[in-house]
Design a protein around this motif. Sequence first.
Motif, PDB file in Angstrom:
ATOM      1  N   ILE A  19       0.832  -1.199   0.000  1.00  0.00           N
ATOM      2  CA  ILE A  19       0.000   0.000   0.000  1.00  0.00           C
ATOM      3  C   ILE A  19       0.867   1.249   0.000  1.00  0.00           C
ATOM      4  O   ILE A  19       0.615   2.210  -0.735  1.00  0.00           O
ATOM      5  N   GLU A  20       1.919   1.249   0.822  1.00  0.00           N
ATOM      6  CA  GLU A  20       2.820   2.405   0.863  1.00  0.00           C
ATOM      7  C   GLU A  20       3.493   2.618  -0.489  1.00  0.00           C
ATOM      8  O   GLU A  20       3.517   3.730  -1.021  1.00  0.00           O
ATOM      9  N   LEU A  23       0.497   2.509  -3.846  1.00  0.00           N
ATOM     10  CA  LEU A  23      -0.676   3.376  -3.849  1.00  0.00           C
ATOM     11  C   LEU A  23      -0.396   4.776  -3.328  1.00  0.00           C
ATOM     12  O   LEU A  23      -0.736   5.767  -3.978  1.00  0.00           O
ATOM     13  N   LEU A  24       0.207   4.882  -2.178  1.00  0.00           N
ATOM     14  CA  LEU A  24       0.356   6.176  -1.520  1.00  0.00           C
ATOM     15  C   LEU A  24       1.612   6.929  -1.948  1.00  0.00           C
ATOM     16  O   LEU A  24       1.635   8.158  -1.955  1.00  0.00           O
ATOM     17  N   GLY A  25       2.651   6.211  -2.273  1.00  0.00           N
ATOM     18  CA  GLY A  25       3.910   6.869  -2.566  1.00  0.00           C
ATOM     19  C   GLY A  25       4.485   7.547  -1.345  1.00  0.00           C
ATOM     20  O   GLY A  25       5.215   8.538  -1.449  1.00  0.00           O
ATOM     21  N   SER A  32       1.825   2.079  12.684  1.00  0.00           N
ATOM     22  CA  SER A  32       0.572   1.857  13.405  1.00  0.00           C
ATOM     23  C   SER A  32      -0.536   2.781  12.900  1.00  0.00           C
ATOM     24  O   SER A  32      -1.725   2.447  12.997  1.00  0.00           O
ATOM     25  N   LEU A  33      -0.186   3.936  12.345  1.00  0.00           N
ATOM     26  CA  LEU A  33      -1.204   4.865  11.835  1.00  0.00           C
ATOM     27  C   LEU A  33      -1.899   4.302  10.603  1.00  0.00           C
ATOM     28  O   LEU A  33      -3.122   4.425  10.455  1.00  0.00           O
ATOM     29  N   LEU A  34      -1.131   3.677   9.724  1.00  0.00           N
ATOM     30  CA  LEU A  34      -1.741   3.060   8.538  1.00  0.00           C
ATOM     31  C   LEU A  34      -2.592   1.863   8.949  1.00  0.00           C
ATOM     32  O   LEU A  34      -3.690   1.654   8.410  1.00  0.00           O
ATOM     33  N   ALA A 224      -4.130   9.766   8.350  1.00  0.00           N
ATOM     34  CA  ALA A 224      -2.950   9.053   8.836  1.00  0.00           C
ATOM     35  C   ALA A 224      -1.679   9.620   8.210  1.00  0.00           C
ATOM     36  O   ALA A 224      -0.656   9.770   8.891  1.00  0.00           O
ATOM     37  N   VAL A 225      -1.732   9.941   6.935  1.00  0.00           N
ATOM     38  CA  VAL A 225      -0.576  10.533   6.253  1.00  0.00           C
ATOM     39  C   VAL A 225      -0.238  11.886   6.870  1.00  0.00           C
ATOM     40  O   VAL A 225       0.926  12.214   7.104  1.00  0.00           O
TER      41      VAL A 225
END
Length: 361
Positions: A19-20, A23-25, A32-34, A224-225
């Motif tokens: 995912i990091e 998708l998110l870059g 823990s936030l993700l 979260a980001v």
Amino acid sequence: ILFNHAAADDPLPKTMRLIEEQLLGYEFRKKSLLVEALTHPSCLAGPGVRGSLDRLELLGDALLDFLVSTKLYEVYKCNVDGQQQVVVPHLLHIMKSALVNQDIMAVLLLEKWTILQEELDIIVRPSPNSPPESETATATSEGNSDDSGVTLRARHVRVPITAFLRHNTLHLARLMNNTTRRYAAMRHEVQHALAHGDRYPWRLISQLRAPKAFSDVFEAILAAVWVDSGDMDICRRVLERVGLDRLMKRIVELGPMGVLHPREELNMLDSKLKTSGRRVWYEVFECELGEGSEGEESVVEEGKKDKDSKRSFGCRYLVDGTVIAEVRGTRSKDEARTWVAEEACRVLKREPHWLFMEEGA
């Protein structure tokens, strides 16, 4: 403060690592936030769960509203010739509603935030004594095979980010899976309407019947980001990766009247009708004999759940007891109201005499 309170030693589950990257870059300092952003409230009683996405979703809703509003103001204040134009708050609100709503959030997630994964199909070759049913097994004999007659065939599928949501409810899983399948069937029509249609496809995207979980995940990840980075520019880049900037430019091209929701447009016409002394109302009903069928019908109670229902709904719009527009065969009350609003607006514009009370009436 939120960053300091987040757990620092939680590893990112293996299923979430892509995912990091894809998708998110963005790489989280505190994983823990993700994890929290991808944890549904139904998981609160599970092992190793520190919290759910609820608080992040609340923050993300405010962040999304701020980022979209400021960007939309910047884009809209310059017209197609690059000249400054007056920005009317009400018009910005109309366009923002087209950018931030439950259905379009689901479209963006299902279109942009998907991960390519490999799946294996197990194909069992029929025994010589079994009757010939089809040639499926021999036609798909690629892959590893052995004397047992079993063949493994690899194929690549796109998995939406909502598939990584940790939850403990079969009902939510069914809603999300059904929405994903509906979007796969509607994808080309939706994308063509968004890119080339002369109006925003409100009714079309309402047919997804997306549960709130899609927009909740979107907003929670955005929050979260921000909590992890403290950088609004990084948040803006996340919105770009999900396609929000491109959609915003398209909405500005269409203009406020091109993206006005049919029910809002009908409300404006309702005001004219009521000013002239006419009575207007909706009637939502359930079609008992199936989708689009004629026959028995019953009025649907307001507030009754119809998400992902197998029932068929209809709606009619009346002026002074006369049916101006009627639709049948929708799968949700929301779609029925939106569709009948489209039809009613079309009729009232074509026959403007409805907007005025005849003398002596």
